[in-house]
Design a protein around this motif. Structure first.
Motif, PDB file in Angstrom:
ATOM      1  N   MET A 157       0.716  -1.127  -0.144  1.00 17.35           N
ATOM      2  CA  MET A 157       0.049   0.149   0.034  1.00 17.35           C
ATOM      3  C   MET A 157       0.913   1.369   0.077  1.00 17.35           C
ATOM      4  SD  MET A 157      -3.022   0.775   2.788  1.00 17.35           S
ATOM      5  CE  MET A 157      -3.251   2.596   3.341  1.00 17.35           C
ATOM      6  N   PHE A 158       0.689   2.174  -1.032  1.00 11.79           N
ATOM      7  CA  PHE A 158       1.642   3.119  -1.263  1.00 11.79           C
ATOM      8  C   PHE A 158       0.862   4.331  -1.601  1.00 11.79           C
ATOM      9  CE2 PHE A 158       4.715   5.292  -4.303  1.00 11.79           C
ATOM     10  CZ  PHE A 158       5.606   5.794  -3.388  1.00 11.79           C
ATOM     11  N   GLY A 159       1.304   5.499  -0.982  1.00 11.43           N
ATOM     12  CA  GLY A 159       0.943   6.914  -1.612  1.00 11.43           C
ATOM     13  C   GLY A 159       0.239   7.750  -0.472  1.00 11.43           C
ATOM     14  N   PRO A 160      -0.226   9.077  -1.076  1.00 11.01           N
ATOM     15  CA  PRO A 160      -0.597   9.891  -0.149  1.00 11.01           C
ATOM     16  C   PRO A 160      -1.632   9.541   0.871  1.00 11.01           C
ATOM     17  CG  PRO A 160      -0.154  10.919  -2.101  1.00 11.01           C
ATOM     18  CD  PRO A 160      -0.342   9.209  -2.347  1.00 11.01           C
ATOM     19  N   ILE A 189       6.900   9.584   5.866  1.00 10.65           N
ATOM     20  CA  ILE A 189       7.278   9.910   4.702  1.00 10.65           C
ATOM     21  C   ILE A 189       6.559  11.354   4.431  1.00 10.65           C
ATOM     22  CG2 ILE A 189       8.079   9.601   2.257  1.00 10.65           C
ATOM     23  CD1 ILE A 189       7.970   6.342   3.149  1.00 10.65           C
ATOM     24  N   LYS A 190       7.251  12.396   3.935  1.00  9.31           N
ATOM     25  CA  LYS A 190       6.717  13.500   3.386  1.00  9.31           C
ATOM     26  C   LYS A 190       5.701  13.259   2.468  1.00  9.31           C
ATOM     27  CE  LYS A 190       8.366  16.349   0.720  1.00  9.31           C
ATOM     28  NZ  LYS A 190       9.116  17.345  -0.248  1.00  9.31           N
ATOM     29  N   ASP A 207      18.000  -6.616  -2.346  1.00  7.71           N
ATOM     30  CA  ASP A 207      18.946  -6.816  -1.435  1.00  7.71           C
ATOM     31  C   ASP A 207      18.477  -6.230  -0.168  1.00  7.71           C
ATOM     32  OD1 ASP A 207      18.581  -4.139  -1.987  1.00  7.71           O
ATOM     33  OD2 ASP A 207      20.646  -3.798  -2.366  1.00  7.71           O
ATOM     34  N   ASN A 208      17.009  -6.316   0.064  1.00  5.12           N
ATOM     35  CA  ASN A 208      16.158  -5.918   1.161  1.00  5.12           C
ATOM     36  C   ASN A 208      16.411  -4.368   1.599  1.00  5.12           C
ATOM     37  OD1 ASN A 208      14.813  -8.453   1.834  1.00  5.12           O
ATOM     38  ND2 ASN A 208      17.027  -9.234   2.293  1.00  5.12           N
ATOM     39  N   THR A 209      16.429  -3.395   0.508  1.00  7.00           N
ATOM     40  CA  THR A 209      16.403  -2.124   0.741  1.00  7.00           C
ATOM     41  C   THR A 209      15.335  -1.493  -0.004  1.00  7.00           C
ATOM     42  OG1 THR A 209      17.815  -1.671  -1.226  1.00  7.00           O
ATOM     43  CG2 THR A 209      18.982  -1.934   0.830  1.00  7.00           C
ATOM     44  N   PHE A 210      14.811  -0.242   0.272  1.00 12.22           N
ATOM     45  CA  PHE A 210      13.570   0.040  -0.487  1.00 12.22           C
ATOM     46  C   PHE A 210      14.020   1.755  -0.731  1.00 12.22           C
ATOM     47  CE2 PHE A 210      13.122   1.836   3.679  1.00 12.22           C
ATOM     48  CZ  PHE A 210      12.246   2.894   3.861  1.00 12.22           C
ATOM     49  N   GLU A 211      13.250   2.305  -1.568  1.00 10.94           N
ATOM     50  CA  GLU A 211      13.483   3.876  -1.703  1.00 10.94           C
ATOM     51  C   GLU A 211      12.138   4.599  -2.197  1.00 10.94           C
ATOM     52  OE1 GLU A 211      16.924   6.911  -3.561  1.00 10.94           O
ATOM     53  OE2 GLU A 211      16.931   4.614  -4.183  1.00 10.94           O
ATOM     54  N   VAL A 212      11.950   5.551  -1.658  1.00  5.01           N
ATOM     55  CA  VAL A 212      10.799   6.564  -2.070  1.00  5.01           C
ATOM     56  C   VAL A 212      11.178   7.682  -2.937  1.00  5.01           C
ATOM     57  CG1 VAL A 212       8.625   7.423  -1.379  1.00  5.01           C
ATOM     58  CG2 VAL A 212       9.313   5.463  -0.258  1.00  5.01           C
ATOM     59  N   PHE A 213      10.620   7.968  -3.716  1.00  3.72           N
ATOM     60  CA  PHE A 213      10.735   8.969  -4.732  1.00  3.72           C
ATOM     61  C   PHE A 213       9.517  10.008  -4.821  1.00  3.72           C
ATOM     62  CE2 PHE A 213      13.750   5.955  -5.997  1.00  3.72           C
ATOM     63  CZ  PHE A 213      15.094   6.535  -6.418  1.00  3.72           C
ATOM     64  N   ILE A 214       9.658  10.959  -4.793  1.00  5.21           N
ATOM     65  CA  ILE A 214       8.417  12.081  -5.334  1.00  5.21           C
ATOM     66  C   ILE A 214       9.084  13.065  -6.366  1.00  5.21           C
ATOM     67  CG2 ILE A 214       6.666  13.955  -4.570  1.00  5.21           C
ATOM     68  CD1 ILE A 214       6.795  12.686  -1.657  1.00  5.21           C
ATOM     69  N   ASP A 215       8.192  13.011  -7.583  1.00  4.59           N
ATOM     70  CA  ASP A 215       8.642  13.906  -8.470  1.00  4.59           C
ATOM     71  C   ASP A 215      10.030  13.325  -9.020  1.00  4.59           C
ATOM     72  OD1 ASP A 215       6.344  14.924  -8.360  1.00  4.59           O
ATOM     73  OD2 ASP A 215       6.893  16.665  -7.517  1.00  4.59           O
ATOM     74  N   ASN A 216      10.516  12.287  -9.105  1.00  3.35           N
ATOM     75  CA  ASN A 216      11.932  11.620  -9.000  1.00  3.35           C
ATOM     76  C   ASN A 216      12.772  12.003  -8.279  1.00  3.35           C
ATOM     77  OD1 ASN A 216      12.861   9.936 -10.889  1.00  3.35           O
ATOM     78  ND2 ASN A 216      13.830  11.216 -12.420  1.00  3.35           N
ATOM     79  N   LYS A 217      12.680  12.751  -7.083  1.00  5.40           N
ATOM     80  CA  LYS A 217      13.634  13.167  -5.958  1.00  5.40           C
ATOM     81  C   LYS A 217      13.497  12.278  -4.805  1.00  5.40           C
ATOM     82  CE  LYS A 217      13.640  17.989  -7.281  1.00  5.40           C
ATOM     83  NZ  LYS A 217      13.270  19.393  -6.874  1.00  5.40           N
ATOM     84  N   VAL A 219      13.202  10.893  -1.496  1.00  2.00           N
ATOM     85  CA  VAL A 219      12.770  11.448   0.007  1.00  2.00           C
ATOM     86  C   VAL A 219      12.935  10.325   1.031  1.00  2.00           C
ATOM     87  CG1 VAL A 219      10.977  12.900  -1.292  1.00  2.00           C
ATOM     88  CG2 VAL A 219      10.338  10.651  -0.494  1.00  2.00           C
ATOM     89  N   ARG A 220      13.213   9.175   0.834  1.00  2.00           N
ATOM     90  CA  ARG A 220      13.337   8.120   1.898  1.00  2.00           C
ATOM     91  C   ARG A 220      13.986   6.726   1.281  1.00  2.00           C
ATOM     92  NH1 ARG A 220      11.020   7.167   6.707  1.00  2.00           N
ATOM     93  NH2 ARG A 220      11.109   9.409   6.617  1.00  2.00           N
ATOM     94  N   ASP A 221      15.076   6.376   1.947  1.00  2.00           N
ATOM     95  CA  ASP A 221      15.614   5.083   1.348  1.00  2.00           C
ATOM     96  C   ASP A 221      16.382   4.595   2.820  1.00  2.00           C
ATOM     97  OD1 ASP A 221      18.872   5.626   0.589  1.00  2.00           O
ATOM     98  OD2 ASP A 221      17.779   7.020   1.427  1.00  2.00           O
ATOM     99  N   GLY A 222      16.374   3.248   2.543  1.00  2.00           N
ATOM    100  CA  GLY A 222      17.075   2.442   3.665  1.00  2.00           C
ATOM    101  C   GLY A 222      16.809   1.036   3.735  1.00  2.00           C
ATOM    102  N   LYS A 223      17.326   0.365   4.843  1.00  2.00           N
ATOM    103  CA  LYS A 223      17.178  -1.107   4.851  1.00  2.00           C
ATOM    104  C   LYS A 223      15.794  -1.469   5.429  1.00  2.00           C
ATOM    105  CE  LYS A 223      22.158  -2.016   5.759  1.00  2.00           C
ATOM    106  NZ  LYS A 223      23.085  -2.551   6.830  1.00  2.00           N
ATOM    107  N   LEU A 224      15.208  -2.377   4.754  1.00  2.00           N
ATOM    108  CA  LEU A 224      14.075  -2.863   5.232  1.00  2.00           C
ATOM    109  C   LEU A 224      13.960  -3.296   6.668  1.00  2.00           C
ATOM    110  CD1 LEU A 224      12.508  -5.215   2.136  1.00  2.00           C
ATOM    111  CD2 LEU A 224      12.133  -2.850   2.728  1.00  2.00           C
ATOM    112  N   GLU A 225      14.987  -3.922   7.401  1.00  2.00           N
ATOM    113  CA  GLU A 225      15.162  -4.357   8.492  1.00  2.00           C
ATOM    114  C   GLU A 225      14.973  -3.207   9.546  1.00  2.00           C
ATOM    115  OE1 GLU A 225      18.696  -6.302  10.082  1.00  2.00           O
ATOM    116  OE2 GLU A 225      19.234  -6.092   8.048  1.00  2.00           O
TER     117      GLU A 225
END
Length: 426
Positions: A157-160, A189-190, A207-217, A219-225
């Motif tokens: 589930m992802f989004g505003p 997350i903003k 590799d159990n990491t994730f990243e979130v982009f807003i307008d291709n920038k 805004v959050r990344d890190g390890k899932l754990e």
């Protein structure tokens, strides 16, 4: 950098890509591998809501009563970069919205590829309270299209999600089979809450990491754990240890040599006002005996307390010894939100107080590069035109409001007006 031979290049790249690099074919190994990855990218779902969109999407007609469900509109909205490029918009206030569509093929986490989920959101209504998130779901042929709703199991589930000034965030929720639970990202997350289109992209990597982009920038990344509660803590408090009974953790104590002064408790909290005078027209017989009003006693210091001094026996805060958690075990499959038969559908199940949100340009892929390319062809292509049209509309509104203002209204009164033309009390 190593230059690959023509034979090596032919083994890696398809013929269609080779045409771009003749006659020299001087490419580094890194460049070739990058192109090979791009060429092998798969798109599992792509939706731009052309006129045949309703053939692919099913409204959740059996989720709620008909009176509770809002109608979807097919529109580019009031401001846009391309009038012919439409999305779907929530069309009625204070309603639930449910709609879903199947992927062109299942996305399976077992393939060991990135999961990329991307879509655009435009809150034309100046949203005050409502969800605008997308879901990626399993189900296959058994997916309950007409009953799809808030209780339908999902993988992502992802989004505003916005409600009021204090609850504004971008949801990133991942399902974890081992806990049979949906895990929220720990730190919010903003989110963008203006009236323009914004591009939301989530990447979950093997590799159990994730990243979130807003307008291709990013805004959050890190390890899932680290960012989700997939795993138990690596260390726990030693159950066989406890704070010693004689442990002193009081940093300050009452001074044993400080004594309460004699007569301290005899000082009253209030005293008669020495400056008060009995009024000349006061009649003791009719008004009773006159008494001066009481005032705070400047000599009253409150209940007596001894002075505090450093405790000579202070040992500092006691820290519970930690040991390795016997229940901790790393899981290299945290990323595998689309396990088993994989994810097969996308959908929106929402509640909105004020309607008007437009969704468009949805993509499910295994390549961030492919998602960025799609964004350039869609979102970024329309962005400037939409912003200009919005600014032009707002400028016309501003001039109309100024023209309708009473001539005797001062600047301070104008500044106090809300967007609806009324003051804060309304």
């Amino acid at each position: 950098a190593a230059i690959l031979s023509h034979a090596q290049i032919h083994l890696i790249l398809p013929n269609a890509l080779l045409l771009s690099f003749y006659p020299t074919m001087k490419l580094t190994a890194a460049a070739i591998l990058s192109l090979a990855g791009f060429a092998s990218a798969e798109t599992f779902f792509k939706e731009q809501f052309d006129d045949s969109w309703s053939d692919r999407w099913t409204v959740s007609s059996d989720w709620k009563s008909k009176s509770d469900m809002g109608e979807w509109k097919h529109t580019a909205g009031e401001w846009y970069g391309d009038e012919a490029d439409k999305g779907i918009q929530t069309g009625e206030d204070a309603k639930f919205y449910g709609i879903s569509a199947p992927l062109s093929k299942p996305f399976k986490s077992s393939a060991g590829k990135d999961l990329v989920l991307q879509f655009t959101v435009k809150h034309e209504q100046k949203i005050d309270c409502g969800g605008a998130y997308i879901k990626l779901l399993p189900g296959g042929k058994k997916f309950p299209t007409k009953k799809f709703g808030g209780d339908t199991p999902y993988a992502v589930m992802f989004g505003p999600d916005i409600c009021g000034s204090s609850n504004k965030k971008t949801h990133a929720i991942l399902h974890y089979d081992k806990k049979d639970d949906n895990l929220l990202v720990k730190n919010e997350i903003k989110v963008e809450d203006d009236q323009l289109s914004h591009l939301y992209t989530l990447v979950v990597r093997p590799d159990n990491t994730f990243e979130v982009f807003i307008d291709n920038k990013s805004v959050r990344d890190g390890k899932l754990e680290d960012e989700f509660d997939f795993l138990p803590a690596k260390e726990v408090k030693d159950p066989d240890q406890s704070k010693p009974d004689d442990w002193v953790d009081e940093k300050r104590i009452a001074d044993p040599d400080d004594k309460k002064p004699d007569g301290y408790d005899d000082i009253s909290e209030e005293i008669p006002d020495p400056d008060a005078k009995k009024p000349d027209d006061w009649d003791d017989e009719d008004d009773g005996e006159w008494e001066p009003p009481m005032i705070d006693n400047p000599d009253f210091k409150g209940p007596w307390k001894p002075k505090m001094v450093d405790n000579p026996d202070y040992k500092g805060p006691w820290e519970h010894p930690m040991i390795a958690n016997p229940e901790y075990a790393h899981d290299d499959q945290m990323h595998a939100v689309c396990s088993g038969d994989g994810c097969t559908h996308v959908g929106f199940e929402l509640w909105q107080v004020k309607s008007g949100t437009i969704f468009d340009d949805i993509l499910v892929s295994d390549s961030l590069e492919e998602a960025q390319k799609f964004a350039e062809e869609t979102f970024f292509k329309k962005q400037d035109g939409e912003k200009k049209m919005f600014d032009d509309i707002e400028e016309v509104k501003r001039k109309e409001e100024e023209a309708n203002m009473p001539e005797d209204m001062g600047e301070d009164e104008m500044m106090g007006m809300d967007d609806d033309g009324f003051g804060d009390e309304f």
